[in-house]
Scaffold this motif. Structure first.
Motif, PDB file in Angstrom:
ATOM      1  N   ARG A  76      22.419  27.476 -28.947  1.00 23.44           N
ATOM      2  CA  ARG A  76      22.845  28.004 -27.656  1.00 23.44           C
ATOM      3  C   ARG A  76      22.697  29.529 -27.611  1.00 23.44           C
ATOM      4  NH1 ARG A  76      28.213  24.749 -25.637  1.00 23.44           N
ATOM      5  NH2 ARG A  76      27.746  22.767 -26.649  1.00 23.44           N
ATOM      6  N   ASP A  77      22.090  29.971 -26.511  1.00 20.50           N
ATOM      7  CA  ASP A  77      21.890  31.415 -26.338  1.00 20.50           C
ATOM      8  C   ASP A  77      21.550  31.652 -24.875  1.00 20.50           C
ATOM      9  OD1 ASP A  77      21.290  34.183 -27.660  1.00 20.50           O
ATOM     10  OD2 ASP A  77      19.566  33.751 -26.362  1.00 20.50           O
ATOM     11  N   VAL A  78      22.111  32.698 -24.276  1.00 19.68           N
ATOM     12  CA  VAL A  78      21.888  32.955 -22.868  1.00 19.68           C
ATOM     13  C   VAL A  78      20.421  33.247 -22.571  1.00 19.68           C
ATOM     14  CG1 VAL A  78      22.427  35.430 -23.041  1.00 19.68           C
ATOM     15  CG2 VAL A  78      22.735  34.224 -20.854  1.00 19.68           C
ATOM     16  N   ASP A  79      19.744  33.966 -23.472  1.00 17.71           N
ATOM     17  CA  ASP A  79      18.316  34.240 -23.262  1.00 17.71           C
ATOM     18  C   ASP A  79      17.505  32.952 -23.318  1.00 17.71           C
ATOM     19  OD1 ASP A  79      18.761  36.950 -22.969  1.00 17.71           O
ATOM     20  OD2 ASP A  79      18.442  37.396 -25.100  1.00 17.71           O
ATOM     21  N   LYS A  80      17.918  32.068 -24.221  1.00 19.06           N
ATOM     22  CA  LYS A  80      17.212  30.791 -24.338  1.00 19.06           C
ATOM     23  C   LYS A  80      17.398  29.971 -23.062  1.00 19.06           C
ATOM     24  CE  LYS A  80      16.662  26.861 -27.473  1.00 19.06           C
ATOM     25  NZ  LYS A  80      15.270  27.209 -27.787  1.00 19.06           N
ATOM     26  N   MET A  81      18.616  29.992 -22.512  1.00 18.46           N
ATOM     27  CA  MET A  81      18.863  29.282 -21.259  1.00 18.46           C
ATOM     28  C   MET A  81      18.014  29.859 -20.133  1.00 18.46           C
ATOM     29  SD  MET A  81      20.287  27.029 -19.338  1.00 18.46           S
ATOM     30  CE  MET A  81      21.693  26.301 -20.203  1.00 18.46           C
ATOM     31  N   GLU A  82      17.900  31.192 -20.091  1.00 13.10           N
ATOM     32  CA  GLU A  82      17.087  31.828 -19.050  1.00 13.10           C
ATOM     33  C   GLU A  82      15.626  31.396 -19.173  1.00 13.10           C
ATOM     34  OE1 GLU A  82      15.804  36.311 -17.511  1.00 13.10           O
ATOM     35  OE2 GLU A  82      17.547  36.056 -18.810  1.00 13.10           O
ATOM     36  N   ASP A  83      15.105  31.373 -20.394  1.00 15.05           N
ATOM     37  CA  ASP A  83      13.722  30.943 -20.607  1.00 15.05           C
ATOM     38  C   ASP A  83      13.535  29.488 -20.183  1.00 15.05           C
ATOM     39  OD1 ASP A  83      13.024  33.416 -21.577  1.00 15.05           O
ATOM     40  OD2 ASP A  83      13.220  32.859 -23.697  1.00 15.05           O
ATOM     41  N   MET A  84      14.516  28.650 -20.520  1.00 14.80           N
ATOM     42  CA  MET A  84      14.429  27.238 -20.148  1.00 14.80           C
ATOM     43  C   MET A  84      14.406  27.063 -18.634  1.00 14.80           C
ATOM     44  SD  MET A  84      17.083  25.499 -22.860  1.00 14.80           S
ATOM     45  CE  MET A  84      17.112  23.938 -21.964  1.00 14.80           C
ATOM     46  N   LEU A  85      15.268  27.805 -17.942  1.00 19.24           N
ATOM     47  CA  LEU A  85      15.329  27.690 -16.486  1.00 19.24           C
ATOM     48  C   LEU A  85      14.038  28.187 -15.836  1.00 19.24           C
ATOM     49  CD1 LEU A  85      19.015  28.832 -15.827  1.00 19.24           C
ATOM     50  CD2 LEU A  85      18.087  26.505 -15.729  1.00 19.24           C
ATOM     51  N   ARG A  86      13.488  29.289 -16.359  1.00 15.87           N
ATOM     52  CA  ARG A  86      12.223  29.789 -15.803  1.00 15.87           C
ATOM     53  C   ARG A  86      11.098  28.780 -16.049  1.00 15.87           C
ATOM     54  NH1 ARG A  86      12.681  34.857 -13.975  1.00 15.87           N
ATOM     55  NH2 ARG A  86      14.366  36.168 -14.807  1.00 15.87           N
ATOM     56  N   GLY A  87      11.082  28.208 -17.242  1.00 20.59           N
ATOM     57  CA  GLY A  87      10.065  27.211 -17.538  1.00 20.59           C
ATOM     58  C   GLY A  87      10.200  25.982 -16.660  1.00 20.59           C
ATOM     59  N   GLN A  88      11.445  25.548 -16.426  1.00 20.41           N
ATOM     60  CA  GLN A  88      11.661  24.379 -15.584  1.00 20.41           C
ATOM     61  C   GLN A  88      11.321  24.669 -14.132  1.00 20.41           C
ATOM     62  OE1 GLN A  88      11.959  21.590 -16.653  1.00 20.41           O
ATOM     63  NE2 GLN A  88      12.773  20.264 -15.049  1.00 20.41           N
ATOM     64  N   LYS A  89      11.570  25.905 -13.700  1.00 22.05           N
ATOM     65  CA  LYS A  89      11.193  26.281 -12.338  1.00 22.05           C
ATOM     66  C   LYS A  89       9.680  26.169 -12.144  1.00 22.05           C
ATOM     67  CE  LYS A  89      11.478  30.006  -8.936  1.00 22.05           C
ATOM     68  NZ  LYS A  89      11.954  31.386  -8.638  1.00 22.05           N
ATOM     69  N   ALA A  90       8.921  26.627 -13.138  1.00 27.69           N
ATOM     70  CA  ALA A  90       7.455  26.519 -13.068  1.00 27.69           C
ATOM     71  C   ALA A  90       7.023  25.060 -13.053  1.00 27.69           C
ATOM     72  CB  ALA A  90       6.824  27.254 -14.249  1.00 27.69           C
TER      73      ALA A  90
END
Length: 279
Positions: A76-90
């Motif tokens: 768990r990491d906030v940066d990792k969550m941000e990357d996941m959300l950006r990837g899922q948005k794409a």
């Protein structure tokens, strides 16, 4: 037993999940029971795991793959969550584009079916056929041999992953030379009519808009020779001559209905006036 522990069934109700989903998440390592009854093997979860359940529900609602959710829960990491959300948005944007493409394919098929069923069958028309794209395979086969026709069609399938594209879009053609020789018992090739939204790997023929004679009739390829002769008579009467290969398609066939009385086949032949210069 500690009343702060909850059974799988209770957790399912609390978080609006199915029992089978919770078991599946556990099997994938997303969840670990707080307590396992050694006598019964029943699994129980505690309040400390509520946040894990909420995280899984949230990410699944975003259509996040379970493998990525498992990876996040273990790191768990906030940066990792941000990357996941950006990837899922794409990924969602790509799905949206694909759904729009599929919608265009559906619209094109609906237009073909509605047009075919609204046609005056048996009527010969002189019209300006729209430009189109074809994938063409040279193949000599008789129209009286249905096995040959099916085998020839399978050659198109080898080159195309989108199998559904074939419904009402596979056609056969007779060369200009054979049409001029009034030879209507054998095809010279098989083709796939491509929509604007179709993806296809292979050499595609781009046919421009051109004057054509066309007939749609109730029946299949076996009834085609008679229709070619009717078209020939029409061209002779109107001072027209063949200037390309025919395009013969059964728009409604066994792929769409088991009722042979509803089959609709179309023959289109490009033409020009007899006094026009041509090579």
């Amino acid at each position: 037993m500690d009343r702060r522990l909850f059974s799988i069934g209770e957790m399912a109700k609390l978080f609006q999940l199915s029992v089978s989903s919770i078991r599946h998440y556990e099997a994938l390592g997303l969840l670990t029971p707080e307590y396992v009854d050694p006598a019964t093997g029943y699994r129980y979860f505690g309040p400390r795991q509520f946040e894990v359940f909420n995280t899984i529900r949230y990410l699944r609602a975003l259509d996040m793959p379970l493998e990525e959710i498992a990876d996040f829960l273990h790191n768990r990491d906030v940066d990792k969550m941000e990357d996941m959300l950006r990837g899922q948005k794409a990924a969602v944007a790509e799905k949206r584009r694909e759904l729009r493409r599929i919608e265009r394919k559906i619209d094109a098929q609906l237009r073909r079916l509605c047009d075919a069923q609204a046609s005056t069958l048996g009527k010969i028309e002189f019209l300006q056929a729209p430009a189109c794209r074809l994938f063409w395979v040279e193949d000599s086969l008789t129209m009286h041999n249905s096995d040959d026709i099916e085998l020839s069609t399978s050659r198109l399938a080898e080159a195309q992953a989108e199998a559904s594209i074939f419904l009402g879009k596979v056609g056969f053609g007779i060369s200009r030379r054979h049409l001029q020789q009034h030879s209507y018992e054998r095809y010279d090739g098989v083709f796939l009519l491509l929509d604007e939204a179709d993806r296809f790997d292979g050499n595609v023929i781009e046919l421009p808009s051109a004057p054509c004679v066309r007939v749609r009739f109730r029946g299949h390829h076996l009834q085609s020779p008679e229709q070619y002769r009717r078209l020939e008579t029409y061209m002779d009467a109107h001072g027209l001559t063949v200037c390309g290969f025919s395009r013969e398609i059964t728009i409604i066939d066994q792929g769409l209905t088991s009722d042979t009385e509803k089959f609709v086949t179309e023959i289109t032949i490009p033409v020009q006036e007899r006094n026009e210069f041509h090579i």
